[in-house]
Design a protein around this motif. Structure first.
Motif, PDB file in Angstrom:
ATOM      1  N   THR A  30      -7.430 -41.025  25.763  1.00 52.76           N
ATOM      2  CA  THR A  30      -8.720 -41.720  25.648  1.00 52.76           C
ATOM      3  C   THR A  30      -9.876 -40.947  26.276  1.00 52.76           C
ATOM      4  OG1 THR A  30      -8.390 -42.945  27.719  1.00 52.76           O
ATOM      5  CG2 THR A  30      -7.542 -43.946  25.678  1.00 52.76           C
ATOM      6  N   ARG A  31      -9.580 -39.850  26.986  1.00 52.43           N
ATOM      7  CA  ARG A  31     -10.625 -39.086  27.669  1.00 52.43           C
ATOM      8  C   ARG A  31     -10.633 -37.660  27.172  1.00 52.43           C
ATOM      9  NH1 ARG A  31      -7.402 -41.731  30.719  1.00 52.43           N
ATOM     10  NH2 ARG A  31      -8.146 -43.669  31.687  1.00 52.43           N
ATOM     11  N   ASN A  32     -11.821 -37.140  26.997  1.00 54.79           N
ATOM     12  CA  ASN A  32     -11.999 -35.762  26.562  1.00 54.79           C
ATOM     13  C   ASN A  32     -12.317 -34.920  27.797  1.00 54.79           C
ATOM     14  OD1 ASN A  32     -13.985 -33.508  25.516  1.00 54.79           O
ATOM     15  ND2 ASN A  32     -12.662 -34.100  23.817  1.00 54.79           N
ATOM     16  N   VAL A  33     -11.495 -33.896  28.064  1.00 54.95           N
ATOM     17  CA  VAL A  33     -11.597 -33.139  29.310  1.00 54.95           C
ATOM     18  C   VAL A  33     -11.753 -31.651  29.018  1.00 54.95           C
ATOM     19  CG1 VAL A  33     -10.429 -32.536  31.482  1.00 54.95           C
ATOM     20  CG2 VAL A  33     -10.177 -34.844  30.526  1.00 54.95           C
ATOM     21  N   CYS A  34     -12.694 -31.030  29.712  1.00 57.64           N
ATOM     22  CA  CYS A  34     -12.875 -29.575  29.647  1.00 57.64           C
ATOM     23  C   CYS A  34     -12.518 -28.989  31.007  1.00 57.64           C
ATOM     24  CB  CYS A  34     -14.319 -29.227  29.296  1.00 57.64           C
ATOM     25  SG  CYS A  34     -14.649 -27.449  29.251  1.00 57.64           S
ATOM     26  N   VAL A  35     -11.578 -28.045  31.030  1.00 57.02           N
ATOM     27  CA  VAL A  35     -11.177 -27.356  32.257  1.00 57.02           C
ATOM     28  C   VAL A  35     -11.701 -25.926  32.201  1.00 57.02           C
ATOM     29  CG1 VAL A  35      -9.236 -26.559  33.662  1.00 57.02           C
ATOM     30  CG2 VAL A  35      -9.102 -28.768  32.480  1.00 57.02           C
ATOM     31  N   ILE A  36     -12.373 -25.515  33.266  1.00 56.92           N
ATOM     32  CA  ILE A  36     -12.980 -24.186  33.322  1.00 56.92           C
ATOM     33  C   ILE A  36     -12.329 -23.396  34.447  1.00 56.92           C
ATOM     34  CG2 ILE A  36     -15.125 -22.898  33.611  1.00 56.92           C
ATOM     35  CD1 ILE A  36     -16.579 -25.536  32.807  1.00 56.92           C
ATOM     36  N   PHE A 205       1.922 -28.722  34.976  1.00 58.80           N
ATOM     37  CA  PHE A 205       0.988 -29.786  34.577  1.00 58.80           C
ATOM     38  C   PHE A 205      -0.018 -29.376  33.503  1.00 58.80           C
ATOM     39  CE2 PHE A 205       2.329 -30.724  38.955  1.00 58.80           C
ATOM     40  CZ  PHE A 205       2.958 -31.939  38.725  1.00 58.80           C
ATOM     41  N   LEU A 206      -0.595 -28.195  33.624  1.00 59.02           N
ATOM     42  CA  LEU A 206      -1.567 -27.791  32.608  1.00 59.02           C
ATOM     43  C   LEU A 206      -0.885 -27.526  31.279  1.00 59.02           C
ATOM     44  CD1 LEU A 206      -4.576 -27.252  32.141  1.00 59.02           C
ATOM     45  CD2 LEU A 206      -4.137 -24.847  32.699  1.00 59.02           C
ATOM     46  N   GLY A 207       0.337 -27.004  31.326  1.00 59.94           N
ATOM     47  CA  GLY A 207       1.073 -26.729  30.092  1.00 59.94           C
ATOM     48  C   GLY A 207       1.189 -27.948  29.195  1.00 59.94           C
ATOM     49  N   PRO A 208       1.696 -29.083  29.706  1.00 56.76           N
ATOM     50  CA  PRO A 208       1.750 -30.284  28.872  1.00 56.76           C
ATOM     51  C   PRO A 208       0.375 -30.740  28.396  1.00 56.76           C
ATOM     52  CG  PRO A 208       3.166 -30.533  30.796  1.00 56.76           C
ATOM     53  CD  PRO A 208       2.388 -29.261  30.999  1.00 56.76           C
ATOM     54  N   ALA A 209      -0.633 -30.635  29.258  1.00 56.13           N
ATOM     55  CA  ALA A 209      -1.979 -31.073  28.876  1.00 56.13           C
ATOM     56  C   ALA A 209      -2.551 -30.224  27.755  1.00 56.13           C
ATOM     57  CB  ALA A 209      -2.903 -31.032  30.089  1.00 56.13           C
ATOM     58  N   ARG A 210      -2.240 -28.948  27.743  1.00 58.20           N
ATOM     59  CA  ARG A 210      -2.793 -28.040  26.726  1.00 58.20           C
ATOM     60  C   ARG A 210      -2.281 -28.356  25.331  1.00 58.20           C
ATOM     61  NH1 ARG A 210      -2.202 -21.953  28.833  1.00 58.20           N
ATOM     62  NH2 ARG A 210      -3.171 -21.564  26.814  1.00 58.20           N
ATOM     63  N   ARG A 216      -9.829 -29.188  26.472  1.00 58.24           N
ATOM     64  CA  ARG A 216     -10.471 -27.909  26.145  1.00 58.24           C
ATOM     65  C   ARG A 216     -10.346 -27.017  27.366  1.00 58.24           C
ATOM     66  NH1 ARG A 216     -13.164 -23.495  24.380  1.00 58.24           N
ATOM     67  NH2 ARG A 216     -15.380 -23.743  23.899  1.00 58.24           N
ATOM     68  N   LEU A 217      -9.695 -25.864  27.224  1.00 60.16           N
ATOM     69  CA  LEU A 217      -9.514 -24.920  28.335  1.00 60.16           C
ATOM     70  C   LEU A 217     -10.372 -23.694  28.098  1.00 60.16           C
ATOM     71  CD1 LEU A 217      -8.071 -23.884  30.899  1.00 60.16           C
ATOM     72  CD2 LEU A 217      -6.263 -23.014  29.380  1.00 60.16           C
ATOM     73  N   ILE A 218     -11.187 -23.355  29.084  1.00 55.62           N
ATOM     74  CA  ILE A 218     -12.016 -22.155  29.037  1.00 55.62           C
ATOM     75  C   ILE A 218     -11.634 -21.285  30.224  1.00 55.62           C
ATOM     76  CG2 ILE A 218     -14.361 -21.235  29.082  1.00 55.62           C
ATOM     77  CD1 ILE A 218     -15.316 -24.006  28.124  1.00 55.62           C
ATOM     78  N   SER A 219     -11.140 -20.099  29.973  1.00 50.90           N
ATOM     79  CA  SER A 219     -10.780 -19.184  31.049  1.00 50.90           C
ATOM     80  C   SER A 219     -11.738 -17.998  31.074  1.00 50.90           C
ATOM     81  CB  SER A 219      -9.328 -18.699  30.886  1.00 50.90           C
ATOM     82  OG  SER A 219      -9.152 -18.059  29.647  1.00 50.90           O
ATOM     83  N   GLU A 220     -11.682 -17.244  32.158  1.00 51.04           N
ATOM     84  CA  GLU A 220     -12.519 -16.066  32.378  1.00 51.04           C
ATOM     85  C   GLU A 220     -14.009 -16.406  32.227  1.00 51.04           C
ATOM     86  OE1 GLU A 220     -10.774 -12.118  31.465  1.00 51.04           O
ATOM     87  OE2 GLU A 220      -9.562 -13.240  30.018  1.00 51.04           O
ATOM     88  N   ALA A 221     -14.393 -17.522  32.819  1.00 47.82           N
ATOM     89  CA  ALA A 221     -15.791 -17.958  32.817  1.00 47.82           C
ATOM     90  C   ALA A 221     -16.118 -18.536  34.184  1.00 47.82           C
ATOM     91  CB  ALA A 221     -16.044 -18.991  31.730  1.00 47.82           C
ATOM     92  N   VAL A 222     -17.112 -17.972  34.833  1.00 51.47           N
ATOM     93  CA  VAL A 222     -17.512 -18.423  36.165  1.00 51.47           C
ATOM     94  C   VAL A 222     -18.597 -19.492  36.030  1.00 51.47           C
ATOM     95  CG1 VAL A 222     -18.541 -17.717  38.367  1.00 51.47           C
ATOM     96  CG2 VAL A 222     -16.961 -16.172  37.169  1.00 51.47           C
ATOM     97  N   VAL A 223     -18.451 -20.579  36.761  1.00 50.46           N
ATOM     98  CA  VAL A 223     -19.504 -21.588  36.783  1.00 50.46           C
ATOM     99  C   VAL A 223     -20.635 -21.075  37.672  1.00 50.46           C
ATOM    100  CG1 VAL A 223     -20.122 -23.938  37.429  1.00 50.46           C
ATOM    101  CG2 VAL A 223     -17.920 -23.488  36.332  1.00 50.46           C
ATOM    102  N   LYS A 224     -21.791 -20.872  37.052  1.00 52.11           N
ATOM    103  CA  LYS A 224     -22.944 -20.344  37.789  1.00 52.11           C
ATOM    104  C   LYS A 224     -23.589 -21.417  38.647  1.00 52.11           C
ATOM    105  CE  LYS A 224     -27.198 -17.694  37.144  1.00 52.11           C
ATOM    106  NZ  LYS A 224     -28.099 -17.055  36.154  1.00 52.11           N
ATOM    107  N   ARG A 225     -23.652 -22.626  38.120  1.00 54.10           N
ATOM    108  CA  ARG A 225     -24.201 -23.743  38.894  1.00 54.10           C
ATOM    109  C   ARG A 225     -23.857 -25.054  38.205  1.00 54.10           C
ATOM    110  NH1 ARG A 225     -28.528 -21.390  36.322  1.00 54.10           N
ATOM    111  NH2 ARG A 225     -29.662 -22.722  34.829  1.00 54.10           N
ATOM    112  N   ILE A 226     -23.872 -26.101  38.997  1.00 55.80           N
ATOM    113  CA  ILE A 226     -23.771 -27.460  38.484  1.00 55.80           C
ATOM    114  C   ILE A 226     -25.188 -27.925  38.171  1.00 55.80           C
ATOM    115  CG2 ILE A 226     -23.071 -29.832  39.020  1.00 55.80           C
ATOM    116  CD1 ILE A 226     -21.085 -28.579  41.072  1.00 55.80           C
ATOM    117  N   GLN A 227     -25.364 -28.574  37.034  1.00 51.36           N
ATOM    118  CA  GLN A 227     -26.689 -29.065  36.659  1.00 51.36           C
ATOM    119  C   GLN A 227     -26.859 -30.527  37.069  1.00 51.36           C
ATOM    120  OE1 GLN A 227     -27.079 -28.072  32.381  1.00 51.36           O
ATOM    121  NE2 GLN A 227     -28.621 -26.595  33.061  1.00 51.36           N
TER     122      GLN A 227
END
Length: 538
Positions: A30-36, A205-210, A216-227
């Motif tokens: 029921t929830r849409n999740v993006c992991v960075i 844990f991430l394996g089953p979720a994927r 949505r999994l995004i790798s090799e991306a640094v969070v520059k800031r929280i908006q």
């Protein structure tokens, strides 16, 4: 990825907490999740080979190669403060020890104004995470059906048995399950290893979720800031390796799972933290929150080594033909030195007989490490007994140096600055000598190597601890949990950041105090608790 991408939840960091949280939040669909995740996928074979930590720990592709600031407690040495930077985070590079700590650790969290965080509150969550392999342990304390496999040591060694005998000889009782009703005693470590392979948070844990369509999994991306929109977190700005930036919005919450060194740094460069620091950085002051980056704690360890005779140790098993034979065993999924965690036997005991509970953790391995550095093996057969104070009182800080999220922050744990810490570490060193120079060890002991016989007085032992001691990479408390009446608390018992909407911190940084343990198990239970809180609110 487009600038208009939107998800219900954004999880920053695919480490120990982030992976479990992603699994729980996506479970019912029921929830849409993006992991960075800032680092790459966990594809390197050394990540999954337990002994591979020797290589991955120093590999900058899979780690944040941070160092702490010099201090008197480190004899003015900078100390490695390495953190995992791949799927699984530090659970992909750590020592794999599963150790919950003591009941009083968590009861003290609740007593600090955090209802719902006592041991009795958290025990069902510890059990839910765990899949205890074998028949060991009492089911009142242990879980049998969770995602995290916890196994017993399957590689017997004469010196490990002798270490446990030495502990008993010196008044420390045997304990078959330190994760059960009582931690005190000696025995063999439980590990997150299954079939000779490391079971990181990513694998567990991430394996089953994927495999679910709502992650949505995004790798090799640094969070520059929280908006932020005012004091509400609305999303994040990502930065790719090529310098391109993208925005992702969160309809419900941004959940920060970067760990005790990265989480406060990201909050600070996003405008949440001590206003003086934010002004120095040139960050907009979204919210003046003095506790962000304060209260840093870590375990400071010493490792005593000795030469041995009459037995083969890991020193000899990891060279030439013996190493080839161990590799064959590993390939056949038989017990091998390549499938071992760094610490095999343990003891939890007291620096002072008047104490009710242990305040020292001992680790033992049938291998001697040059200069006390784990992974750097001596050329001779040897053994190592490590020790650290379980509940240190020394506190330091983490501070961003600039608005660049890739720059190493200023990390100052102030090791051994508290008098109690100095007293306990001296006792710990004396105990390591007592354990290795005991009747049970006598048939194998040639000589104690480090500290040498010339190190006898308290001042000399303390100087040894400062000169050759090092971190155990158990950083905590830089976004400390506590009620809003606590001026240095960063998050409340629901892990929401004080004074900010739509933003939680879920990782080791929220621990109000150090558990009497390695921090991985406690980090998992923090994520379990957060998942229940978030799901219960939706």
């Amino acid at each position: 990825m487009t600038a208009s991408e939107t998800h219900d939840y954004i999880v920053i960091g695919a480490g120990t907490a982030g992976c479990l949280l992603a699994d729980r939040l996506t479970e019912d669909g029921t929830r849409n999740v993006c992991v960075i995740e800032a680092g790459p996928r966990d594809s390197h074979p050394f990540i999954h080979m337990p002994a591979g930590y020797i290589k991955t720990l120093v590999n900058p592709r899979y780690t944040w190669q941070f160092t702490s600031e010099p201090s008197e407690g480190t004899a003015n040495r900078p100390i490695p403060a390495t953190q995992g930077r791949t799927l699984g985070g530090s659970s992909s590079i750590n020592g794999m020890c599963y150790n919950r700590g003591q009941r009083t650790d968590y009861d003290s969290w609740a007593q600090r104004g955090n209802p719902g965080w006592s041991y009795d509150d958290l025990l069902p969550l510890f059990r839910r995470t765990e899949r205890r392999l074998g028949t060991g342990g009492d089911d009142a304390y242990r879980g049998r059906s969770g995602g995290l496999p916890v196994s017993d040591l399957d590689w017997p060694h004469t010196l490990c048995d002798a270490f446990v005998e030495a502990a008993v000889e010196n008044g420390i009782p045997r304990n078959t399950d330190y994760n059960g009703p009582d931690q005190a005693g000696a025995g063999f470590y439980q590990r997150v290893i299954e079939g000779g392979r490391r079971r990181s948070a990513a694998r567990s844990f991430l394996g089953p979720a994927r495999r679910r369509g709502n992650l949505r999994l995004i790798s090799e991306a640094v969070v520059k800031r929280i908006q932020f929109d005012g004091r509400r977190a609305t999303g994040v700005v990502l930065m790719r390796a090529d310098g391109t930036e993208h925005t992702i919005r969160a309809e419900r919450e941004v959940i920060l799972c970067g760990g005790a060194l990265n989480s406060p740094r990201l909050l600070q460069i996003s405008g949440v933290g001590p206003s003086d620091l934010l002004n120095d950085l040139g960050a907009p002051v979204v919210h003046d929150l003095p506790g962000v980056g304060a209260n840093l704690q870590d375990h400071w360890a010493i490792r005593a080594t000795a030469r041995v005779k009459g037995v083969r140790t890991i020193n000899r098993m990891t060279r030439g033909l013996p190493l080839m034979m161990e590799a064959v065993k590993y390939a056949l999924r038989r017990p091998s030195v390549l499938s071992l965690s760094p610490s095999l036997a343990y003891a939890f005991w007291k620096s002072d007989p008047a104490l009710d509970q242990p305040d020292i953790q001992f680790t033992f391995a049938p291998a001697s490490f040059a200069g006390g550095i784990v992974g750097l093996l001596d050329s001779y057969d040897g053994m190592t007994c490590g020790a650290w104070q379980q509940r240190p009182e020394s506190k330091g800080h983490v501070r961003a140096r600039s608005l660049d999220p890739r720059e190493t922050p200023e990390i100052q744990p102030n090791y051994l600055s508290a008098e109690t810490d100095r007293r306990v570490i001296v006792s710990a060193v004396r105990w390591t000598r007592k354990l290795m120079d005991s009747k049970a060890m006598a048939p194998y002991l040639v000589a104690l190597e480090s500290p040498g016989a010339e190190v006898t007085t308290d001042d000399e032992i303390l100087d040894y601890a400062r000169t050759l001691g090092s971190t155990v990479f158990h950083f905590i408390s830089t976004c400390r949990m506590g009620p809003e009446t606590d001026p240095m608390a960063v998050v409340g018992p629901d892990l929401k950041v004080h004074g900010i909407d739509g933003l939680r911190v879920v990782d080791a940084s929220i621990m109000p105090s150090m558990p009497s343990a390695n921090t991985m198990a406690a980090t998992y239970v923090i994520a379990e608790k957060a998942a229940d809180t978030i799901i219960g609110a939706t």
